[in-house]
Design an enzyme around this catalytic site. Sequence first.
Site, PDB file in Angstrom:
ATOM      1  N   LYS B  84       0.864  -1.193   0.000  1.00  0.00           N
ATOM      2  CA  LYS B  84       0.000   0.000   0.000  1.00  0.00           C
ATOM      3  C   LYS B  84       0.889   1.228   0.000  1.00  0.00           C
ATOM      4  O   LYS B  84       1.918   1.257   0.712  1.00  0.00           O
ATOM      5  CB  LYS B  84      -0.865  -0.047   1.260  1.00  0.00           C
ATOM      6  CG  LYS B  84      -1.917   1.043   1.384  1.00  0.00           C
ATOM      7  CD  LYS B  84      -2.762   0.750   2.626  1.00  0.00           C
ATOM      8  CE  LYS B  84      -3.903   1.757   2.779  1.00  0.00           C
ATOM      9  NZ  LYS B  84      -4.737   1.440   3.948  1.00  0.00           N
ATOM     10  N   SER B 162      -9.563   1.162   2.988  1.00  0.00           N
ATOM     11  CA  SER B 162      -8.727   2.031   2.210  1.00  0.00           C
ATOM     12  C   SER B 162      -7.572   1.319   1.498  1.00  0.00           C
ATOM     13  O   SER B 162      -6.892   1.938   0.680  1.00  0.00           O
ATOM     14  CB  SER B 162      -8.183   3.150   3.083  1.00  0.00           C
ATOM     15  OG  SER B 162      -7.332   2.626   4.069  1.00  0.00           O
ATOM     16  N   SER B 186      -9.917  -1.155   7.137  1.00  0.00           N
ATOM     17  CA  SER B 186      -9.255  -0.995   5.839  1.00  0.00           C
ATOM     18  C   SER B 186      -8.478  -2.195   5.324  1.00  0.00           C
ATOM     19  O   SER B 186      -7.986  -2.145   4.205  1.00  0.00           O
ATOM     20  CB  SER B 186      -8.319   0.207   5.881  1.00  0.00           C
ATOM     21  OG  SER B 186      -9.083   1.387   6.032  1.00  0.00           O
TER      22      SER B 186
END
Lengths: 67, 476
Positions: B84, B162, B186
């Site tokens: 990420k 997310s 997330s």
Amino acid sequence: MHRRITRRHLVALAAALPAAAQTPPAPIPANPEEERKAVLALFRTNGETLAKVTLPMSTEPATHFKA
Amino acid sequence: MAHIDDSIFFATITEVNAKLKAKEFSAVELARAFSDRLERLGPRYNALALSLREAVIRKAKDVDGEIKRERFRGPLQGVPFAVKDLLSVEGHPTTWGAKPYAGQVIDETATVVTKLNKLGGLLTGKLAMVELAGGPSYRYAAASLQGPGLNPWDRTRWSGGSSSGSGIAVAAGLATYALGSETSGSILTPSAFCGVTGLRPTYGLVSRHGAMALSWTMDKIGPLCRSVEDCGLVLQAIAGADSNDPASANKSFYYTPQFARPMKDIVIGFAPVDFSDWAEPAARPDLQKAFDLIKQLGVQVKETKLPDFPYGAMAQTIIAAEGASIFEPLIQSGRVDELADQKQIAGLKAGLEIPAKDYLKAMRIRTLVQRAFRELFADVDVLVTPSRFGPAPKLSQPLDRPLSDRPSPQDRGMSGLIPAGNLAGLPALSLPCGLAEGMPVGISLVTRPFGEGLLLAVGREFQARTDWHKRRPPVS
């Protein structure tokens, strides 16, 4: 005048209760200022919710400083 | 040049590592193949933030040299992974998914990435994410520098966030595994929506050093993988003490499935209303079947209630206050207005106005939450609930509105377990467990702090009896 309550009325009333109890979501704010007010209102509501929780005075925050 | 079959893109960590050691292909060939795929397909799903092709091929040459000399570093050696884009890699952009940080370069590599590099991992790229990890909250899936994460199972639906790119990358075979993060949902959300296995570790088990902070007291880094076993292997590699992370629990994790507790000794807590009323109708059959299968593992089951606290108000207050403090320079400079999502912009600005008394009250109640969960886990070992109550929503759906007109059940069940578990720092494992409207759904296991071994043991038994984690979306 006395109105007779029918079974149909009772069924309709029972069906309407969950919908009545459910608060409809607020409309999506139309502009940044409305958005800001909506978020501030939410945070105020959160604060009021937290204020209702009674805590023993000795309860410390879940984070501590260590020298 | 070896022929690399497409099946390698959906292979597990152990399978990839075994093929490398058997010299079916070289690490360089593997790195090129995954880089090609990530660059070609990543943009199709808005999953790619940055390809690290040149760096990974250089690294792969080193790995080939080590394998040739039989200098083995473990199962992650030579395995392609992606992270990420809230994790920094020295000398390369780290955008945090947000326009104001599009050109940011951080001259340090995150601890978790350094650990995986030392084990011979092949970092192929940085993955898209919701801007600033979605804090304090956002309305639309498009809340990202890279645009909305498009679900590989149906590109008209959201990938979840997310850690959107992380979920997509594993589901679509763009990386063997990925790292994501969770402040409140997330990792679990994209895992459930994309049909992959995701692990949220105990707060403090994995170093946050080098990761963008959204909430100091709630951020966790964890793996999204193709199997429970892979999650165990990655967690073992990334967990551990780090003096650079003030919140480090100074604990390690060792993946030891051979010492797993017998299923008959495990007590599962659940709330029936989660599966009957909270779950969306299309998701109920497979969620119920998944829970029935867990019962068939021989575990004991017990109806359980979540401790009664205002989890939503607590999580929102803490994340908004901490996030606003972290991003105060962004807010005060006005550059916060460059973010994509209007609700997010408003939330960050308003976060600076949260009174200290509210933040402190939330943090004090949090102590009681931890205590209540300690009491709960004295009687129950693992809580089970749907990871999300339905499949991924359509891209245009506002995420802060109910997905249907169905009234919320009166009985809360475990509907608050995502904020509750994150407030208490508890670990969670999301397992793909079925389909609803052709889209994946997941079931979550949550346990006491540092109980990841238990989660993985139950999850492993579940995946030994199902094949949902092996299903693939229609990626050409």
